[in-house]
Design a protein around this motif. Structure first.
Motif, PDB file in Angstrom:
ATOM      1  N   GLY A  58       0.277   4.149  10.990  1.00 59.46           N
ATOM      2  CA  GLY A  58       0.273   5.332  11.831  1.00 59.46           C
ATOM      3  C   GLY A  58      -0.348   6.537  11.160  1.00 59.46           C
ATOM      4  O   GLY A  58      -0.440   7.603  11.736  1.00 59.46           O
ATOM      5  N   ASP A  59      -0.794   6.387   9.903  1.00 56.97           N
ATOM      6  CA  ASP A  59      -1.457   7.468   9.183  1.00 56.97           C
ATOM      7  C   ASP A  59      -2.733   7.847   9.918  1.00 56.97           C
ATOM      8  O   ASP A  59      -3.546   7.001  10.277  1.00 56.97           O
ATOM      9  CB  ASP A  59      -1.785   6.998   7.758  1.00 56.97           C
ATOM     10  N   SER A  60      -2.950   9.144  10.153  1.00 57.43           N
ATOM     11  CA  SER A  60      -4.067   9.578  10.979  1.00 57.43           C
ATOM     12  C   SER A  60      -5.410   9.217  10.359  1.00 57.43           C
ATOM     13  O   SER A  60      -6.351   8.845  11.055  1.00 57.43           O
ATOM     14  CB  SER A  60      -3.995  11.094  11.217  1.00 57.43           C
ATOM     15  N   SER A  61      -5.512   9.300   9.014  1.00 57.25           N
ATOM     16  CA  SER A  61      -6.775   8.969   8.366  1.00 57.25           C
ATOM     17  C   SER A  61      -7.068   7.479   8.521  1.00 57.25           C
ATOM     18  O   SER A  61      -8.216   7.070   8.707  1.00 57.25           O
ATOM     19  CB  SER A  61      -6.735   9.342   6.889  1.00 57.25           C
ATOM     20  N   GLN A  62      -6.002   6.653   8.443  1.00 62.42           N
ATOM     21  CA  GLN A  62      -6.177   5.217   8.617  1.00 62.42           C
ATOM     22  C   GLN A  62      -6.585   4.911  10.044  1.00 62.42           C
ATOM     23  O   GLN A  62      -7.477   4.106  10.285  1.00 62.42           O
ATOM     24  CB  GLN A  62      -4.885   4.480   8.269  1.00 62.42           C
ATOM     25  N   THR A  63      -5.931   5.554  11.016  1.00 63.96           N
ATOM     26  CA  THR A  63      -6.276   5.355  12.416  1.00 63.96           C
ATOM     27  C   THR A  63      -7.723   5.724  12.666  1.00 63.96           C
ATOM     28  O   THR A  63      -8.450   5.026  13.369  1.00 63.96           O
ATOM     29  CB  THR A  63      -5.354   6.197  13.321  1.00 63.96           C
ATOM     30  N   GLN A  64      -8.168   6.829  12.069  1.00 60.76           N
ATOM     31  CA  GLN A  64      -9.551   7.258  12.235  1.00 60.76           C
ATOM     32  C   GLN A  64     -10.506   6.211  11.668  1.00 60.76           C
ATOM     33  O   GLN A  64     -11.514   5.875  12.274  1.00 60.76           O
ATOM     34  CB  GLN A  64      -9.775   8.597  11.530  1.00 60.76           C
ATOM     35  N   ALA A  65     -10.159   5.650  10.508  1.00 61.76           N
ATOM     36  CA  ALA A  65     -11.007   4.635   9.897  1.00 61.76           C
ATOM     37  C   ALA A  65     -11.078   3.391  10.770  1.00 61.76           C
ATOM     38  O   ALA A  65     -12.123   2.751  10.876  1.00 61.76           O
ATOM     39  CB  ALA A  65     -10.481   4.289   8.512  1.00 61.76           C
ATOM     40  N   LYS A  66      -9.950   3.035  11.402  1.00 61.77           N
ATOM     41  CA  LYS A  66      -9.926   1.850  12.245  1.00 61.77           C
ATOM     42  C   LYS A  66     -10.831   2.015  13.462  1.00 61.77           C
ATOM     43  O   LYS A  66     -11.298   1.040  14.037  1.00 61.77           O
ATOM     44  CB  LYS A  66      -8.505   1.560  12.726  1.00 61.77           C
ATOM     45  N   ASN A  67     -11.056   3.237  13.883  1.00 64.21           N
ATOM     46  CA  ASN A  67     -11.863   3.500  15.069  1.00 64.21           C
ATOM     47  C   ASN A  67     -13.230   4.081  14.739  1.00 64.21           C
ATOM     48  O   ASN A  67     -13.927   4.571  15.625  1.00 64.21           O
ATOM     49  CB  ASN A  67     -11.113   4.456  16.006  1.00 64.21           C
ATOM     50  N   ALA A  68     -13.630   4.013  13.473  1.00 61.61           N
ATOM     51  CA  ALA A  68     -14.910   4.571  13.048  1.00 61.61           C
ATOM     52  C   ALA A  68     -16.054   3.628  13.402  1.00 61.61           C
ATOM     53  O   ALA A  68     -15.851   2.421  13.565  1.00 61.61           O
ATOM     54  CB  ALA A  68     -14.881   4.812  11.543  1.00 61.61           C
ATOM     55  N   PRO A  69     -17.275   4.153  13.496  1.00 56.20           N
ATOM     56  CA  PRO A  69     -18.438   3.279  13.711  1.00 56.20           C
ATOM     57  C   PRO A  69     -18.582   2.277  12.569  1.00 56.20           C
ATOM     58  O   PRO A  69     -18.125   2.525  11.445  1.00 56.20           O
ATOM     59  CB  PRO A  69     -19.607   4.261  13.741  1.00 56.20           C
ATOM     60  N   ALA A  70     -19.230   1.175  12.845  1.00 53.36           N
ATOM     61  CA  ALA A  70     -19.380   0.138  11.830  1.00 53.36           C
ATOM     62  C   ALA A  70     -20.414   0.499  10.771  1.00 53.36           C
ATOM     63  O   ALA A  70     -20.333   0.054   9.628  1.00 53.36           O
ATOM     64  CB  ALA A  70     -19.774  -1.179  12.493  1.00 53.36           C
ATOM     65  N   LYS A  71     -21.398   1.319  11.142  1.00 54.60           N
ATOM     66  CA  LYS A  71     -22.538   1.657  10.274  1.00 54.60           C
ATOM     67  C   LYS A  71     -23.251   0.375   9.837  1.00 54.60           C
ATOM     68  O   LYS A  71     -23.454  -0.516  10.648  1.00 54.60           O
ATOM     69  CB  LYS A  71     -22.075   2.528   9.119  1.00 54.60           C
TER      70      LYS A  71
END
Length: 311
Positions: A58-71
């Motif tokens: 539930g960590d916001s930074s982790q959530t953001q990483a999970k939904n980040a572009p693949a690059k």
């Protein structure tokens, strides 16, 4: 009137019993009495998309990483699986059997999408070695999701470090991407059931890859019950159904197929669901025998093996 009503109810009950008598009903209560996965195991089967949470910290930074572009997506080697596709951060990318590739369509929404965050389209490229076509699909909420070879792309919330492959095989429907867009680790093994002579246990059943088949004492054949669900499936993997023509050394009538609570099919022997154990590392291993006093190999008559053969 009451007598007629009671007779009708009794007749209905008998009908239900006859329809389900082949291999029982479907009690799918969850139990946790099972052997633990061996240390260092990188490929696990888990809880599908898991009712009751388990979607990450539930960590916001982790959530953001999970939904980040693949690059830039690259190819990595995963122990026990083979070549898999990972995003630029090294996180494994997955596909879902219930989606479609032609045309591309995602069926993973709601709680499913919390456990399996869709990878957004855009800012995605494929490094050398990835032969799958990069594309996108419009989701039900209007957002665009990355696709490989037409298949929508996801991460798994329980993968917390680069190289993790905890989503591999979850629910029998999730697989890491191979570089060609197909399922990673999908080897064309000979499907079948045969008998092996084990020095300690006698004649036991093995699958087409020579893996020992086990049954779980908390399952049941009648009424049909699957007690190995949830995290149990990280350690004990449901054996796949086989064609009767691929059965060797065991009466064909004992080999059947049953449907699990999640809709997937599983091999059954004498109506008991059978599994293979992640702790067995090579054909002939029987490390799962007697685990927790609940897991047992199966003999050529479809019975559980609880002791060594007589001298």
């Amino acid at each position: 009137m009451n007598k007629l009503r009671h007779a009708s109810l009794a007749g209905a009950a008998i009908t239900v019993m006859m329809l389900t008598a082949a291999c029982g009903g479907g009690d799918s209560s969850t139990k946790d009495d099972y052997g633990k996965a061996p240390a260092g195991s990188s490929s696990k089967i888990g809880e599908g998309y898991g009712a009751g949470g388990g979607y990450g910290s539930g960590d916001s930074s982790q959530t953001q990483a999970k939904n980040a572009p693949a690059k830039e997506m690259t190819v990595r080697e995963a122990p026990g699986i083979g070549s898999v596709v990972a995003d630029s951060a090294g996180m494994t990318l997955y596909r879902f059997d219930k989606d479609t590739a032609q045309p591309p369509a995602s069926t993973c929404d709601g709680d499913c999408a919390k456990a399996w965050p869709p990878v957004p389209a855009g800012d995605a490229t494929a490094a050398s070695g990835i032969g799958a076509t990069v594309g996108e699909v419009k989701r039900a909420d209007g957002t665009k999701q990355l696709t490989l070879a037409g298949w929508p792309v996801y991460r798994y919330a329980k993968d917390t470090a680069p190289g993790d492959t905890k989503g591999q095989g979850v629910g029998g429907t999730w697989s890491a991407f191979a570089p060609d867009g197909k399922k990673a680790g999908a080897k064309p093994a000979a499907a079948g059931v045969s008998v092996a002579d084990n020095p300690a246990l006698g004649k036991i059943l093995v699958d087409g890859q020579g893996r020992t088949l086990y049954r779980f004492a908390k399952d049941s054949a009648w009424p049909m019950k699957f007690a190995c669900t949830g995290t149990c499936l990280e350690t004990w993997k449901p054996a796949e159904p086989v064609e009767k023509s691929a059965v060797r050394g065991v009466p064909e009538k004992l080999i059947t197929t049953v449907t699990r609570p999640d809709g997937t099919e599983q091999l059954a022997v004498d109506c008991w669901p059978v599994y293979w154990f992640t702790g067995d590392k090579k054909p002939g291993d029987t490390a799962g025998q007697g685990k927790q006093g609940l897991w047992f190999a199966v003999n050529d008559q479809g019975k559980k093996v609880t002791s060594a053969p007589a001298a």
